[in-house]
Design an enzyme around this catalytic site. Structure first.
Site, PDB file in Angstrom:
ATOM      1  N   TYR A   1       1.954   0.680  16.410  1.00 22.80           N
ATOM      2  CA  TYR A   1       0.842   0.679  15.455  1.00 22.80           C
ATOM      3  C   TYR A   1       1.049  -0.425  14.418  1.00 22.80           C
ATOM      4  CZ  TYR A   1      -2.654   2.502  12.199  1.00 22.80           C
ATOM      5  OH  TYR A   1      -3.748   2.635  11.366  1.00 22.80           O
ATOM      6  N   THR A   2       2.247  -0.518  13.885  1.00 21.50           N
ATOM      7  CA  THR A   2       2.533  -1.554  12.888  1.00 21.50           C
ATOM      8  C   THR A   2       2.361  -2.941  13.485  1.00 21.50           C
ATOM      9  OG1 THR A   2       4.079  -0.109  11.720  1.00 21.50           O
ATOM     10  CG2 THR A   2       4.284  -2.471  11.331  1.00 21.50           C
TER      11      THR A   2
END
Length: 254
Positions: free
Chosen positions: A159-160
């Site tokens: 996600y990051t």
């Protein structure tokens, strides 16, 4: 001097429009005057809640069910929308997913899915629709970034990575297209009470630590994001491009 936030006569395509931030953005754009094309993997093509809300505002609504983890499906949809008689004036790339696992144990299939949904599929759709925007010399493209476009997060490496890439992609596309009439920006929501943050809100210690850092003193709600989207989509933001706008209750200011 006249400053306008009106979107009358425009059509906005919003991905992830079925719930949460996407639904709030779709409703906000409709309230400002835009007709809506709502896209989601789980949307009801004939009578979703977001459709009822948009139509209650007197705007047209068109629903499409698309799995953003399926590259072929996204490509087919992008081609379909790019060829429609009425052009898309505003594209909001909001569809997203998250998977929480420590990096040492992170499954590669989860990595692939998160990157496909949050980044690659969005580029496929943006590329297809931007061609016509550039030809017309007008368009607004808005991505949903994240606080993790600026920070590392915990147990969410894919996600990051995807949201950091969205911030970079926003700037890269703005560099190419702003001079041709198409602005490209991103909204970075703070800690918003949606499905993606359920695990954090259900953890008393983590939730308390988050709230203690937010100057606004509360979790955000999806409607907090809608105003930023209306601004970036409209005439008032004609000179705003390549920006990642944090809507975070002051989190990044700490």
């Amino acid at each position: 001097m006249s400053i306008s936030f009106a979107l009358h006569g425009s059509t906005a395509l919003v991905t992830g429009a079925n719930r949460g931030i996407g639904r709030a953005i779709a409703e906000g754009l409709a309230a400002a005057g835009a007709d809506i094309i709502g896209v989601s993997s789980g949307i009801d093509p004939h009578g979703s809640a977001v459709q009822r809300s948009v139509e209650a505002l007197g705007r047209r609504f068109e629903a499409h069910r698309v799995d953003f983890a399926d590259r072929a499906a996204v490509t087919r949809f992008a081609r379909l929308v790019a060829e429609r008689p009425e052009p898309v004036d505003i594209l909001v790339n909001n569809a997203g997913t998250i998977a929480r696992t420590p990096a040492l144990d992170y499954p590669l299939d989860s990595w692939d899915t998160v990157l496909e949904v949050n980044l690659s599929s969005q580029f496929v759709l943006t590329q297809a629709l931007a061609r016509r925007m550039v030809e017309r010399g007008a368009g607004r493209i808005i991505f949903t970034a994240s606080l993790l476009s600026f920070q590392g997060g915990i147990n969410v490496p894919a996600y990051t990575a995807s949201k950091s890439a969205v911030a970079g992609l926003t700037k890269a596309l703005a560099n190419e297209w702003t001079g041709r009439g198409v602005t490209v920006n991103a909204i970075a929501p703070g800690y918003i009470a949606t499905d993606n943050t359920t695990a954090l809100r259900d953890d008393p210690a983590r939730s308390r630590a988050i709230l203690e850092r937010i100057p606004a003193g509360r979790w955000g709600v999806a409607e907090d994001i809608a105003g930023a989207a209306v601004f970036l989509a409209g005439p008032a933001a004609a000179y705003v491009s390549g920006t990642v706008l944090a809507v975070d209750g002051g989190w990044l200011g700490r």
